[in-house]
Design a protein around this motif. Structure first.
Motif, short mmCIF file in Angstrom:
data_model
loop_
_atom_site.label_atom_id
_atom_site.label_comp_id
_atom_site.label_asym_id
_atom_site.label_seq_id
_atom_site.Cartn_x
_atom_site.Cartn_y
_atom_site.Cartn_z
N PHE A 489 0.79 -1.23 0.00
CA PHE A 489 0.00 0.00 0.00
C PHE A 489 0.82 1.28 0.00
O PHE A 489 0.26 2.37 0.07
CB PHE A 489 -0.96 -0.01 1.20
CG PHE A 489 -1.81 -1.24 1.24
CD1 PHE A 489 -2.73 -1.50 0.24
CD2 PHE A 489 -1.68 -2.15 2.28
CE1 PHE A 489 -3.51 -2.64 0.27
CE2 PHE A 489 -2.46 -3.29 2.32
CZ PHE A 489 -3.38 -3.54 1.31
N SER A 490 2.11 1.16 -0.06
CA SER A 490 2.99 2.33 -0.15
C SER A 490 2.62 3.34 0.94
O SER A 490 2.59 3.01 2.11
CB SER A 490 2.90 2.93 -1.55
OG SER A 490 3.84 3.98 -1.71
N THR A 491 2.30 4.56 0.55
CA THR A 491 1.95 5.59 1.54
C THR A 491 0.44 5.82 1.63
O THR A 491 0.00 6.79 2.23
CB THR A 491 2.64 6.92 1.17
OG1 THR A 491 2.23 7.30 -0.15
CG2 THR A 491 4.15 6.77 1.22
N ARG A 492 -0.34 4.94 1.04
CA ARG A 492 -1.79 5.13 1.03
C ARG A 492 -2.36 4.94 2.44
O ARG A 492 -2.05 3.96 3.12
CB ARG A 492 -2.43 4.13 0.08
CG ARG A 492 -3.85 4.50 -0.33
CD ARG A 492 -4.29 3.69 -1.54
NE ARG A 492 -4.47 2.28 -1.23
CZ ARG A 492 -4.66 1.34 -2.15
NH1 ARG A 492 -4.66 1.66 -3.44
NH2 ARG A 492 -4.83 0.09 -1.80
N LYS A 493 -3.22 5.88 2.90
CA LYS A 493 -3.68 5.89 4.27
C LYS A 493 -5.01 5.16 4.49
O LYS A 493 -5.35 4.81 5.61
CB LYS A 493 -3.85 7.34 4.77
CG LYS A 493 -2.57 8.15 4.70
CD LYS A 493 -1.50 7.60 5.63
CE LYS A 493 -0.26 8.47 5.62
NZ LYS A 493 0.82 7.91 6.48
N LYS A 494 -5.78 4.92 3.42
CA LYS A 494 -7.09 4.31 3.60
C LYS A 494 -7.46 3.47 2.38
O LYS A 494 -6.72 3.44 1.39
CB LYS A 494 -8.15 5.37 3.86
CG LYS A 494 -8.31 6.39 2.74
CD LYS A 494 -9.36 7.43 3.10
CE LYS A 494 -9.53 8.44 1.96
NZ LYS A 494 -10.57 9.44 2.27
N ASP A 495 -8.61 2.78 2.48
CA ASP A 495 -9.10 1.90 1.39
C ASP A 495 -8.09 0.80 1.07
O ASP A 495 -7.98 0.36 -0.07
CB ASP A 495 -9.42 2.71 0.13
CG ASP A 495 -10.50 3.74 0.37
OD1 ASP A 495 -11.41 3.46 1.17
OD2 ASP A 495 -10.43 4.83 -0.23
N ASN A 496 -7.37 0.33 2.08
CA ASN A 496 -6.40 -0.75 1.91
C ASN A 496 -7.06 -2.06 2.36
O ASN A 496 -7.29 -2.26 3.55
CB ASN A 496 -5.14 -0.48 2.72
CG ASN A 496 -4.48 0.83 2.33
OD1 ASN A 496 -4.38 1.15 1.15
ND2 ASN A 496 -4.05 1.60 3.32
N LYS A 497 -7.37 -2.91 1.42
CA LYS A 497 -8.13 -4.13 1.73
C LYS A 497 -7.27 -5.37 1.51
O LYS A 497 -6.58 -5.49 0.50
CB LYS A 497 -9.39 -4.20 0.87
CG LYS A 497 -10.28 -5.39 1.20
CD LYS A 497 -11.57 -5.36 0.39
CE LYS A 497 -12.47 -6.54 0.75
NZ LYS A 497 -13.73 -6.55 -0.01
N ILE A 498 -7.34 -6.28 2.48
CA ILE A 498 -6.68 -7.58 2.37
C ILE A 498 -7.75 -8.65 2.55
O ILE A 498 -8.50 -8.62 3.53
CB ILE A 498 -5.58 -7.73 3.45
CG1 ILE A 498 -4.50 -6.67 3.26
CG2 ILE A 498 -4.97 -9.13 3.38
CD1 ILE A 498 -3.46 -6.66 4.36
N THR A 499 -7.81 -9.58 1.63
CA THR A 499 -8.79 -10.66 1.69
C THR A 499 -8.06 -11.98 1.93
O THR A 499 -7.09 -12.30 1.23
CB THR A 499 -9.61 -10.76 0.40
OG1 THR A 499 -10.24 -9.49 0.15
CG2 THR A 499 -10.67 -11.84 0.50
N ILE A 500 -8.51 -12.73 2.93
CA ILE A 500 -7.92 -14.03 3.27
C ILE A 500 -8.95 -15.10 2.95
O ILE A 500 -10.04 -15.13 3.53
CB ILE A 500 -7.52 -14.09 4.75
CG1 ILE A 500 -6.54 -12.95 5.10
CG2 ILE A 500 -6.92 -15.44 5.10
CD1 ILE A 500 -6.29 -12.79 6.57
N ILE A 501 -8.60 -15.99 2.04
CA ILE A 501 -9.52 -17.04 1.58
C ILE A 501 -8.89 -18.40 1.86
O ILE A 501 -7.72 -18.63 1.56
CB ILE A 501 -9.79 -16.91 0.07
CG1 ILE A 501 -10.33 -15.51 -0.27
CG2 ILE A 501 -10.76 -17.99 -0.40
CD1 ILE A 501 -10.34 -15.22 -1.76
#
Length: 580
Positions: A489-501
């Motif tokens: 996500f580099s420097t992105r502060k929001k809308d960072n989603k991780i999906t575990i399947i």
């Protein structure tokens, strides 16, 4: 002018009654039993709070000021009864308001009901509306006070004053309807002022106690970090007389307990402090309390020397908390902490002891894991596992240290999450495969600590069936999640989603971790998991280690499968079901 003097006189008389309630409040806060009640939310605690505040409400009724039909004020030491034509000004609404703030609508409502019933009996079974109005006050304040609470504190001085004023206005509305406007003109200003001031002071007394508790917990949290560092070398040696003796000396030095002891399943290994003349190392466990904890694996508390069950008649120990020391969910001994005075065992000390027992169990697990690792033949896989994420512990400790200055409760919670992460990491070192549920708990503790460091930065979506029963290599999901958090996500502060399947096919258990990050440089994609890569954000060693373990356990078919684009990265693992 006469009416103003009468109101002023009534206010002074009620102020004297308020002094009685506030003195009782101050004395109450200094009683350990009451302090435990306001810290706990159990039904038993609420029952005792109802009893205590109902007694206060009855005292308020009995010490009220009688007002005759012609607005004459009558003072009496105790108003056990009054004519049906007369009224009474008292501090009952104040008590009901505080009960609602402290115990919530359930406690507030019951105290209002019982206080109202006593008021009706006191008035020779007149003015039945007081039952309804007092109950309504308790319920309303119980619900409203939740919105005014700040962290673990009760409402502020100003907010408490508003709640007190609102409660009295509810009561005045009923008095207007059922007793007339003349009475309200006389009592509304003194009663509203009294209730607002009284509630604010009463709640301020409680908040002062909670503030002192928070400061004490902050000091203890700092001491726990130092204590943990000091005891680690000894508990890593295992549970024996030498390690237990040294550990008990350190624990007693860093805490306020009068005595500290450690046992194995049969004998006392160490006892430092009061009672060490008869709680001797190498001898059988003496106290019934310790024997029960060792056999049941449950934490036990004692608030009287008879509950401890020491057969030595001159034993000075009067209160205790005894906790099981566990490794891999198996009790291997007990940690015992004692006070010479029963009232010294407060919720702060209880929480401290619980945290220490958890940490010491983890340290003992570390020692046993190190011993076991010497006997395991697949040393290469163990070495790879042991290399994973050593830097994470330093980041977590720094986070806990920072939180101690701003949010002690969150610091304690993070410390417990770190203990869970630490223990599961150690258990993973001694295993080649663990249940999926255990790996998920490990991931949860890791994510909890990361989200404490970076609140609201990550969105985690689990797509794992609750009924799925399978085994996976330890750390396999956690490494992939950490890889996304560190690099995607580099420097992105929001809308960072991780999906575990995690799902199962006929041939494989399929594990997928995907993110919506910036993607991986195509030039590096083919090298990830195969070799270390020098970069400003890491070397990819964790992925290399995981890939080697997968291939070593299941063959080349289980290697990491990595796909990436500007929309994110997906990493997949296929574990053959035939292995099980």
């Amino acid at each position: 002018m006469k009416g103003v003097r009468l109101m002023f006189t009534l206010f002074i008389l009620l102020l004297q009654r308020l002094g009685i309630i506030l003195v009782l409040a101050f004395l109450l806060v200094n009683v350990p039993f009451f302090r435990k009640l306001i810290d706990k939310k159990t039904r038993k605690a609420k029952f005792f709070l109802i009893i205590i505040f109902t007694i206060f409400a009855i005292i308020s009724n009995l010490t009220g000021v009688e007002i005759t039909k012609d607005n004459t004020l009558i003072q009496a030491p105790f108003l056990t009864g009054l004519p049906q034509s007369d009224s009474i000004a008292n501090t009952r609404t104040l008590v009901i308001t505080v009960a609602g703030i402290v115990g919530g609508p359930f406690v507030g409502g019951f105290v209002g009901l019982l206080g109202g019933i006593h008021r009706v009996i006191q008035g020779n079974f007149s003015d039945f509306f007081y039952i309804i109005s007092s109950t309504l006050v308790g319920l309303c304040i119980g619900f409203l006070s939740k919105k005014f609470r700040q962290n673990n504190f009760y409402p502020s001085f100003f907010s408490a004053a508003l709640l007190g004023l609102f409660a009295e206005l509810i009561q005045m509305a009923f008095v207007v309807v059922f007793s007339g406007l003349d009475l309200v003109r006389l009592i509304i200003i003194p009663m509203c002022l009294l209730n607002s001031i009284g509630v604010s002071v009463f709640i301020s007394i409680l908040n002062a106690y909670l503030s002192n508790e928070q400061q004490l917990m902050a000091v203890q949290t700092h001491n726990v970090l130092n204590l943990t560092n000091e005891t680690l070398p000894y508990f890593r040696q295992g549970l024996n007389i030498n390690s237990a003796q040294q550990a008990c000396k350190i624990i007693k030095e860093f805490t306020n307990f009068d005595a500290v002891g450690i046992t194995d399943m049969v004998n006392v290994l160490a006892h430092i402090g009061s009672g060490e003349d008869h709680h001797l190392a190498g001898q059988a466990v003496l106290t019934d309390l310790s024997k029960h904890v060792i056999s049941s694996g449950e934490t036990k508390y004692a608030y009287h020397r008879d509950e401890i069950g020491c057969p030595h008649k001159s034993c000075p120990l009067s209160s205790a908390i005894v906790l099981p020391l566990k490794v891999n969910n198996k009790t291997i001994g007990a940690l015992k902490m004692y006070f010479n005075k029963a009232e010294s065992l407060t919720p702060v000390e209880e929480n401290l002891a619980i945290g220490l027992a958890s940490i010491f169990s983890g340290q003992l697990a570390l020692g046993m894991a190190e011993e076991q690792s010497k006997l395991i033949s697949d040393a290469e896989i163990k070495a790879l596992q042991a290399q994973i994420n050593p830097h994470f512990f330093f980041n977590a400790i720094n986070t806990v240290s920072a939180l101690m200055r701003t949010n002690v409760e969150q610091a304690r919670s993070s410390l417990m999450q770190l203990s869970t992460f630490f223990r599961s990491s150690l258990q993973g070192i001694s295993e080649t495969e663990i249940p999926l549920e255990q790996e998920q708990k490990h991931v949860n503790s890791y994510l909890s600590l990361e989200q404490t460091r970076f609140p609201e930065k990550y969105i985690i979506d689990y797509k794992i069936s609750a009924s799925l029963q399978t085994k996976v290599p330890p750390f396999c999901i956690q490494v992939l999640v950490e890889n996304s958090i560190r690099h995607a996500f580099s420097t992105r502060k929001k809308d960072n989603k991780i999906t575990i399947i995690v799902r199962q096919t006929q041939q494989n258990t399929v594990i997928i971790v995907e993110d919506n990050g910036v993607g991986i440089d195509p030039k590096l994609l083919s090298r990830l998991g195969q070799e270390t890569i020098a970069s400003s954000t890491g070397t990819g060693t964790a992925l290399v280690n995981l890939n080697r373990r997968l291939i070593g356990l299941y063959g080349n078919e289980s290697h990491l499968q990595i796909t990436s684009s500007e929309r994110g990265t997906t990493i997949q693992i296929n574990i053959p079901r035939t292995i099980y």
